[in-house]
Design a protein around this motif. Sequence first.
Motif, PDB file in Angstrom:
ATOM      1  N   HIS A  42      13.332   2.936 -10.506  1.00  0.00           N
ATOM      2  CA  HIS A  42      12.151   2.748 -10.410  1.00  0.00           C
ATOM      3  C   HIS A  42      11.343   1.819 -11.612  1.00  0.00           C
ATOM      4  O   HIS A  42       9.991   1.687 -11.246  1.00  0.00           O
ATOM      5  N   TRP A  43      11.700   1.598 -12.185  1.00  0.00           N
ATOM      6  CA  TRP A  43      11.432   0.675 -13.714  1.00  0.00           C
ATOM      7  C   TRP A  43      11.515  -1.254 -13.209  1.00  0.00           C
ATOM      8  O   TRP A  43      12.777  -1.158 -13.173  1.00  0.00           O
ATOM      9  N   TYR A  44      11.089  -1.691 -13.326  1.00  0.00           N
ATOM     10  CA  TYR A  44      11.143  -3.357 -12.570  1.00  0.00           C
ATOM     11  C   TYR A  44      10.380  -3.738 -13.975  1.00  0.00           C
ATOM     12  O   TYR A  44       9.481  -4.108 -14.375  1.00  0.00           O
ATOM     13  N   GLN A 137       7.698   2.190  -8.059  1.00  0.00           N
ATOM     14  CA  GLN A 137       8.102   3.171  -6.543  1.00  0.00           C
ATOM     15  C   GLN A 137       7.106   4.079  -6.504  1.00  0.00           C
ATOM     16  O   GLN A 137       7.466   5.219  -5.565  1.00  0.00           O
ATOM     17  N   ASN A 138       5.928   4.493  -7.423  1.00  0.00           N
ATOM     18  CA  ASN A 138       6.194   5.522  -7.733  1.00  0.00           C
ATOM     19  C   ASN A 138       4.662   5.199  -7.602  1.00  0.00           C
ATOM     20  O   ASN A 138       3.001   5.246  -8.689  1.00  0.00           O
ATOM     21  N   ALA A 139       3.727   5.077  -6.153  1.00  0.00           N
ATOM     22  CA  ALA A 139       2.343   4.578  -6.185  1.00  0.00           C
ATOM     23  C   ALA A 139       1.207   5.479  -6.578  1.00  0.00           C
ATOM     24  O   ALA A 139       1.398   6.934  -6.151  1.00  0.00           O
ATOM     25  N   LYS A 140      -0.175   5.652  -7.416  1.00  0.00           N
ATOM     26  CA  LYS A 140      -1.001   6.542  -8.046  1.00  0.00           C
ATOM     27  C   LYS A 140      -2.360   5.908  -7.110  1.00  0.00           C
ATOM     28  O   LYS A 140      -2.787   5.086  -7.191  1.00  0.00           O
ATOM     29  N   LYS A 141      -2.487   6.343  -6.296  1.00  0.00           N
ATOM     30  CA  LYS A 141      -3.813   6.750  -5.950  1.00  0.00           C
ATOM     31  C   LYS A 141      -4.545   7.086  -6.552  1.00  0.00           C
ATOM     32  O   LYS A 141      -4.817   7.611  -7.103  1.00  0.00           O
ATOM     33  N   ARG A 142      -5.926   6.365  -6.409  1.00  0.00           N
ATOM     34  CA  ARG A 142      -7.334   6.241  -7.014  1.00  0.00           C
ATOM     35  C   ARG A 142      -8.410   6.088  -5.951  1.00  0.00           C
ATOM     36  O   ARG A 142      -8.255   5.191  -5.381  1.00  0.00           O
TER      37      ARG A 142
END
Length: 153
Positions: A42-44, A137-142
């Motif tokens: 998940h780390w690009y 791979q871990n989108a954070k909504k705001r």
Amino acid sequence: MTMKFNRRGFIKKGVIALIGAQLGYLFFDSFKKKGENEEDQHWYEVGPIGNLEANTIYPFQSGQFYLSVLEDGGILAFSVKCTHLGCVIQAQKDGFICPCHASSFNKYGEVMSPPATRALDTFDIKVRNGILFVDHQNAKKRSQFEKPQITYA
Ligand code: FES
């Protein structure tokens, strides 16, 4: 007492030792790779942070994100998905526009024109030994932009 050299026995022991060493290596390596792969999944890896220019938006198609490097060197990583209905946004000079219903966002990911009502999703960023990584791979909504969302090296 004389020792008799047994060539067949010597080769047999050598082969067994070699196989043992190979299995040991594979056993150890499988643990090592598993740990590394879990992290790498998940780390690009973007590359050296020193190569990024201020006031620039960089697309990373294969990672499905944009990097927005601000005038003071702060960095934000955005999902390419529009927060209206999920179309892929396009970068412009100072922000982004959605080709589906014309929502636009500034370089902080804030909504500049509807129908989108929510700021672009972000991804965590980390810098290790001068190399920048994005948790793509871990989108954070705001709901809106806030300064603590910016990463500084
Ligand atoms: S999906 Fe982007 S504006 Fe509708």
